[in-house]
Design an enzyme around this catalytic site. Sequence first.
Site, PDB file in Angstrom:
ATOM      1  N   GLU A  82       0.044  -5.924  22.529  1.00 55.59           N
ATOM      2  CA  GLU A  82       0.613  -4.675  23.035  1.00 55.59           C
ATOM      3  C   GLU A  82      -0.135  -4.174  24.264  1.00 55.59           C
ATOM      4  O   GLU A  82      -1.372  -4.233  24.277  1.00 55.59           O
ATOM      5  CB  GLU A  82       0.488  -3.593  21.934  1.00 55.59           C
ATOM      6  CG  GLU A  82       1.668  -3.545  21.035  1.00 55.59           C
ATOM      7  CD  GLU A  82       1.520  -2.563  19.899  1.00 55.59           C
ATOM      8  OE1 GLU A  82       1.832  -2.967  18.775  1.00 55.59           O
ATOM      9  OE2 GLU A  82       1.096  -1.422  20.130  1.00 55.59           O
TER      10      GLU A  82
ATOM     11  N   ALA B   2       3.777  -2.961  11.098  1.00 56.34           N
ATOM     12  CA  ALA B   2       2.357  -2.875  10.715  1.00 56.34           C
ATOM     13  C   ALA B   2       1.466  -3.151  11.932  1.00 56.34           C
ATOM     14  O   ALA B   2       1.105  -2.225  12.659  1.00 56.34           O
ATOM     15  CB  ALA B   2       2.079  -3.830   9.567  1.00 56.34           C
ATOM     16  N   ARG B   3       1.138  -4.409  12.160  1.00 60.41           N
ATOM     17  CA  ARG B   3       0.375  -4.785  13.343  1.00 60.41           C
ATOM     18  C   ARG B   3       0.941  -6.091  13.878  1.00 60.41           C
ATOM     19  O   ARG B   3       1.235  -7.023  13.110  1.00 60.41           O
ATOM     20  CB  ARG B   3      -1.107  -4.980  12.997  1.00 60.41           C
ATOM     21  CG  ARG B   3      -1.885  -3.694  12.781  1.00 60.41           C
ATOM     22  CD  ARG B   3      -2.038  -2.877  14.069  1.00 60.41           C
ATOM     23  NE  ARG B   3      -2.816  -1.676  13.891  1.00 60.41           N
ATOM     24  CZ  ARG B   3      -2.321  -0.466  13.610  1.00 60.41           C
ATOM     25  NH1 ARG B   3      -1.003  -0.297  13.478  1.00 60.41           N
ATOM     26  NH2 ARG B   3      -3.118   0.575  13.497  1.00 60.41           N
TER      27      ARG B   3
ATOM     28  N   HIS C 273       6.127   0.904  19.352  1.00 56.73           N
ATOM     29  CA  HIS C 273       5.106   1.347  18.378  1.00 56.73           C
ATOM     30  C   HIS C 273       5.233   2.849  18.089  1.00 56.73           C
ATOM     31  O   HIS C 273       4.311   3.631  18.371  1.00 56.73           O
ATOM     32  CB  HIS C 273       3.693   0.996  18.869  1.00 56.73           C
ATOM     33  CG  HIS C 273       2.696   0.918  17.748  1.00 56.73           C
ATOM     34  ND1 HIS C 273       1.564   0.141  17.790  1.00 56.73           N
ATOM     35  CD2 HIS C 273       2.666   1.530  16.527  1.00 56.73           C
ATOM     36  CE1 HIS C 273       0.869   0.285  16.667  1.00 56.73           C
ATOM     37  NE2 HIS C 273       1.527   1.128  15.889  1.00 56.73           N
ATOM     38  N   ILE C 274       6.365   3.212  17.485  1.00 62.27           N
ATOM     39  CA  ILE C 274       6.615   4.637  17.210  1.00 62.27           C
ATOM     40  C   ILE C 274       6.693   4.922  15.709  1.00 62.27           C
ATOM     41  O   ILE C 274       7.263   5.929  15.289  1.00 62.27           O
ATOM     42  CB  ILE C 274       7.923   5.138  17.893  1.00 62.27           C
ATOM     43  CG1 ILE C 274       9.121   4.253  17.502  1.00 62.27           C
ATOM     44  CG2 ILE C 274       7.751   5.200  19.405  1.00 62.27           C
ATOM     45  CD1 ILE C 274      10.472   4.836  17.860  1.00 62.27           C
ATOM     46  N   GLY C 275       6.122   4.023  14.894  1.00 63.40           N
ATOM     47  CA  GLY C 275       6.212   4.175  13.435  1.00 63.40           C
ATOM     48  C   GLY C 275       5.885   5.569  12.927  1.00 63.40           C
ATOM     49  O   GLY C 275       6.570   6.108  12.066  1.00 63.40           O
TER      50      GLY C 275
ATOM     51  N   GLY D 290       0.864  -1.188   0.000  1.00 60.20           N
ATOM     52  CA  GLY D 290       0.000   0.000   0.000  1.00 60.20           C
ATOM     53  C   GLY D 290       0.895   1.230   0.000  1.00 60.20           C
ATOM     54  O   GLY D 290       2.050   1.175  -0.431  1.00 60.20           O
TER      55      GLY D 290
HETATM   56  C1  DGY Z   1      -1.519   3.639  12.499  1.00 56.25           C
HETATM   57  O1  DGY Z   1      -1.904   4.802  12.289  1.00 56.25           O
HETATM   58  O2  DGY Z   1      -2.233   2.683  12.232  1.00 56.25           O
HETATM   59  C2  DGY Z   1      -0.141   3.466  13.016  1.00 56.25           C
HETATM   60  O3  DGY Z   1       0.086   2.214  13.524  1.00 56.25           O
HETATM   61  C3  DGY Z   1       0.202   4.545  14.045  1.00 56.25           C
HETATM   62  O4  DGY Z   1       1.579   4.581  14.155  1.00 56.25           O
END
Ligand code: DGY
Length: 319
Positions: free
Chosen positions: A267, A237-238, A285-287, A155
Site C-alpha cells: 500500500e 485485514a492486511r 483501506h477504509i475498513g 477474532g
Molecule cells: C486497523 O486498525 O488495523 C485497521 O486496519 C484500520 O482500518
Amino acid sequence: MKPKVLVTRRLLPEALAYLQEHARVEGGKSRRGLTRENLKAKIRDKDGLLCLLVDQIDRDIMDSAPRLKIIANCAVGFDNIDLGEARKRGILVTNTPGVLTETTADLTWALILATARKIPQSDRFTRNKRFRGWELDLFLGKELTGKRLGIIGMGRIGMAVALRARTFRMEVVYFDPCRLTPQEEKTLKAAFVPLDNLLASSDIITIHASLHPGTYHLISAENLRLMKKDAILVNVARGPIVDEKALARALARRQLWGAGLDVYEKEPAIQPELLRLDNVVLLPHIGSATYETRLRMAMMAARNLIQGLKGGRPDHLVV
Ligand code: DGY
C-alpha cells in the site's frame, strides 16, 4: 514539564486538542507523512510517538529515539511496529482494539455485497450513460442466501462478520489457530474446519487474521488453486496475507469468480493487473472509516499515549 510528543500525520482535532492539554505536541496536522529522515530527526527529543499504521517504526527509527517511552499506534493492527525491538528497549506499544469491530464488519459486508452484485461496475456503467433499459442478463451477480461463508481469523471482527451472516441465512465455517469455545461456536453458529477444507468448500472467503510471519502469503498461488471456480475472496485485514500477484493471475484466468480488496501488499501501490480487471472491487483501506470510529480510535491512541507518559499502565498495551 510536559512530555514531548510527536504525531506523524493528521489526527482528528479533538484528539490533538486532548494531547495538547497534556503534552508539548509536534505534528498531527499534515496529511502527508514525514520522510524517514525527517521522522528520525524529529523523534530524537520526543518522549512519546503517536503513529498510524502506514508508519514503519523499526529498529532504525528506535535507534534515533533515545528518550522514547511509548509508541501509541492508531490502529488495532500493529504489524508496522517492530515489537521485539520495542520490548528490548523497554518502549511500550499500544493499539486501539474493540472500537472498530462493528464498523469493519459492516465494511466487510459492503464489500462482499459490492463484489457479489457488481455494484461498482454497475455504477460506472450507469454513469457512462450505457443503461439502455432492463435486460434479463445485465450484471448478473452471485446469490448469498444459503451459501457457505468461510472466515479466516475468528477474532473480534471475524465474529462480528459471522453474526451478520445470519441475516443471509449462510452457513458459517471458520479457521483460526485459536479455536472458539463450544459455547461461542454455538452462539455464532460457526463450525471450525481446517484451512484447506475452508478454502475448497466456501463460496465466500473473508480474511480477518492479523499479519505476522505465519500469515504472510497465507493465500498463496497454491491455496488459491484450492478455491472453487465460482468463489469470492474478500480481504479487509492486511494486504500481505494474500499473494497479490498470484491473486491477479487467478482472477485474470477466471480461476475464481471475484475478489473484494480493501488492503494491498505494498500500500498504496496496487498490482497494475488488478486495476485492469473487472472481477475485482478495490477500496482504499477504509475498513474502519466512519467518523465515529476514527474519532474513537484517535482518542484511544491519545489516551494510551498520555497514560504511558504519566507512568501508568496504558489501557491497551501490546508490549
Ligand atoms: C486497523 O486498525 O488495523 C485497521 O486496519 C484500520 O482500518
